[in-house]
Design a protein around this motif. Sequence first.
Motif, PDB file in Angstrom:
ATOM      1  N   LEU A  87       0.831  -1.213   0.000  1.00 23.12           N
ATOM      2  CA  LEU A  87       0.000   0.000   0.000  1.00 23.12           C
ATOM      3  C   LEU A  87       0.861   1.256   0.000  1.00 23.12           C
ATOM      4  N   THR A  88       1.983   1.217   0.688  1.00 21.49           N
ATOM      5  CA  THR A  88       2.903   2.353   0.687  1.00 21.49           C
ATOM      6  C   THR A  88       3.448   2.573  -0.725  1.00 21.49           C
ATOM      7  N   THR A  89       3.750   1.494  -1.419  1.00 22.11           N
ATOM      8  CA  THR A  89       4.205   1.587  -2.812  1.00 22.11           C
ATOM      9  C   THR A  89       3.113   2.204  -3.680  1.00 22.11           C
ATOM     10  N   LEU A  90       1.863   1.778  -3.484  1.00 24.95           N
ATOM     11  CA  LEU A  90       0.755   2.351  -4.264  1.00 24.95           C
ATOM     12  C   LEU A  90       0.596   3.838  -4.001  1.00 24.95           C
ATOM     13  N   GLU A  91       0.764   4.249  -2.753  1.00 26.22           N
ATOM     14  CA  GLU A  91       0.652   5.685  -2.465  1.00 26.22           C
ATOM     15  C   GLU A  91       1.732   6.469  -3.198  1.00 26.22           C
ATOM     16  N   SER A  92       2.905   5.895  -3.350  1.00 24.86           N
ATOM     17  CA  SER A  92       3.945   6.608  -4.098  1.00 24.86           C
ATOM     18  C   SER A  92       3.590   6.661  -5.590  1.00 24.86           C
ATOM     19  N   VAL A  93       2.908   5.634  -6.099  1.00 28.34           N
ATOM     20  CA  VAL A  93       2.449   5.648  -7.493  1.00 28.34           C
ATOM     21  C   VAL A  93       1.398   6.745  -7.682  1.00 28.34           C
ATOM     22  N   PHE A  94       0.442   6.847  -6.746  1.00 27.50           N
ATOM     23  CA  PHE A  94      -0.610   7.862  -6.828  1.00 27.50           C
ATOM     24  C   PHE A  94      -0.100   9.240  -6.391  1.00 27.50           C
ATOM     25  N   ASP A  95       1.074   9.272  -5.784  1.00 35.00           N
ATOM     26  CA  ASP A  95       1.735  10.504  -5.321  1.00 35.00           C
ATOM     27  C   ASP A  95       0.887  11.282  -4.317  1.00 35.00           C
ATOM     28  N   ARG A  96       0.195  10.524  -3.454  1.00 32.98           N
ATOM     29  CA  ARG A  96      -0.563  11.142  -2.373  1.00 32.98           C
ATOM     30  C   ARG A  96      -1.025  10.066  -1.399  1.00 32.98           C
ATOM     31  N   GLU A  97      -1.503  10.516  -0.238  1.00 29.16           N
ATOM     32  CA  GLU A  97      -2.049   9.569   0.730  1.00 29.16           C
ATOM     33  C   GLU A  97      -3.379   9.053   0.221  1.00 29.16           C
ATOM     34  N   VAL A  98      -3.526   7.739   0.198  1.00 28.40           N
ATOM     35  CA  VAL A  98      -4.739   7.113  -0.301  1.00 28.40           C
ATOM     36  C   VAL A  98      -5.416   6.293   0.786  1.00 28.40           C
ATOM     37  N   PHE A  99      -4.617   5.658   1.641  1.00 26.45           N
ATOM     38  CA  PHE A  99      -5.122   4.702   2.617  1.00 26.45           C
ATOM     39  C   PHE A  99      -5.012   5.226   4.041  1.00 26.45           C
ATOM     40  N   LYS A 100      -5.986   4.857   4.855  1.00 24.38           N
ATOM     41  CA  LYS A 100      -5.900   5.043   6.300  1.00 24.38           C
ATOM     42  C   LYS A 100      -5.641   3.668   6.884  1.00 24.38           C
ATOM     43  N   GLU A 101      -5.291   3.631   8.143  1.00 22.81           N
ATOM     44  CA  GLU A 101      -4.914   2.386   8.790  1.00 22.81           C
ATOM     45  C   GLU A 101      -5.682   2.232  10.092  1.00 22.81           C
ATOM     46  N   MET A 102      -6.127   1.004  10.379  1.00 21.91           N
ATOM     47  CA  MET A 102      -6.835   0.747  11.629  1.00 21.91           C
ATOM     48  C   MET A 102      -6.304  -0.546  12.241  1.00 21.91           C
ATOM     49  N   ASN A 103      -5.828  -0.444  13.473  1.00 23.31           N
ATOM     50  CA  ASN A 103      -5.345  -1.602  14.208  1.00 23.31           C
ATOM     51  C   ASN A 103      -6.558  -2.387  14.695  1.00 23.31           C
ATOM     52  N   ALA A 104      -6.731  -3.591  14.186  1.00 27.49           N
ATOM     53  CA  ALA A 104      -7.896  -4.422  14.523  1.00 27.49           C
ATOM     54  C   ALA A 104      -7.977  -4.693  16.026  1.00 27.49           C
ATOM     55  N   SER A 105      -6.847  -4.808  16.682  1.00 28.09           N
ATOM     56  CA  SER A 105      -6.816  -5.103  18.123  1.00 28.09           C
ATOM     57  C   SER A 105      -7.425  -3.969  18.945  1.00 28.09           C
ATOM     58  N   LEU A 106      -7.329  -2.754  18.445  1.00 22.77           N
ATOM     59  CA  LEU A 106      -7.834  -1.591  19.182  1.00 22.77           C
ATOM     60  C   LEU A 106      -9.290  -1.268  18.863  1.00 22.77           C
ATOM     61  N   HIS A 107      -9.840  -1.910  17.834  1.00 21.11           N
ATOM     62  CA  HIS A 107     -11.192  -1.585  17.389  1.00 21.11           C
ATOM     63  C   HIS A 107     -12.043  -2.831  17.151  1.00 21.11           C
ATOM     64  N   PRO A 108     -12.217  -3.689  18.159  1.00 22.51           N
ATOM     65  CA  PRO A 108     -13.002  -4.917  17.947  1.00 22.51           C
ATOM     66  C   PRO A 108     -14.456  -4.637  17.571  1.00 22.51           C
ATOM     67  N   GLU A 109     -15.004  -3.518  18.038  1.00 26.79           N
ATOM     68  CA  GLU A 109     -16.395  -3.204  17.711  1.00 26.79           C
ATOM     69  C   GLU A 109     -16.557  -2.933  16.216  1.00 26.79           C
ATOM     70  N   TRP A 110     -15.555  -2.310  15.595  1.00 23.94           N
ATOM     71  CA  TRP A 110     -15.626  -2.043  14.159  1.00 23.94           C
ATOM     72  C   TRP A 110     -15.363  -3.320  13.364  1.00 23.94           C
ATOM     73  N   MET A 111     -14.544  -4.205  13.901  1.00 31.87           N
ATOM     74  CA  MET A 111     -14.324  -5.504  13.258  1.00 31.87           C
ATOM     75  C   MET A 111     -15.654  -6.256  13.161  1.00 31.87           C
ATOM     76  N   GLN A 112     -16.415  -6.231  14.244  1.00 28.49           N
ATOM     77  CA  GLN A 112     -17.732  -6.879  14.254  1.00 28.49           C
ATOM     78  C   GLN A 112     -18.723  -6.142  13.360  1.00 28.49           C
TER      79      GLN A 112
END
Length: 105
Positions: free
Chosen positions: A40-65
Motif C-alpha cells: 500500500l505504501t508503494t501504491l501511495e507513491s504511485v498515486f503521489d498522495r495519501e490514499v489509505f488510512k490504517e486501523m489496528n484491529a486489536s484496538l477496534h473490535p467493535e468495528w471488526m464486528q
Amino acid sequence: MAVEEIKTTEVKKFFESPQTTLTFVHSPFCATCHLARQMLTTLESVFDREVFKEMNASLHPEWMQHFKIKSVPCLLVTRGGEVEEKIYAFHSVSYMYERVVGFVE
C-alpha cells in the motif's frame, strides 16, 4: 509516504464520511500485514498522495464486528458507512493497483 493511522476518537466520523474511504485493517503482530502495508505504501507513491488510512484491529473490535471483517490484513472500502468491498488477498502491487484505482478519486 506512510499509511496513516485513524485516530480512535475519529473512527465513527471517518467511516460515516460520504467519500469513499480505503482503510487498511491490520494487526501489529501479523507478518502478512507488514507485507501488505509495504504494498500500500508503494501504491501511495504511485498515486503521489495519501490514499489509505490504517486501523489496528486489536484496538477496534467493535468495528471488526460491525463490518464483519473475518481476518487481517483487510482493505476495507466504505462510503457513507456502507461497505463497498473487502479485499483480503493482497496478491501483488499490480493486483492491488487494479483493485483500488477505480476508488481513488
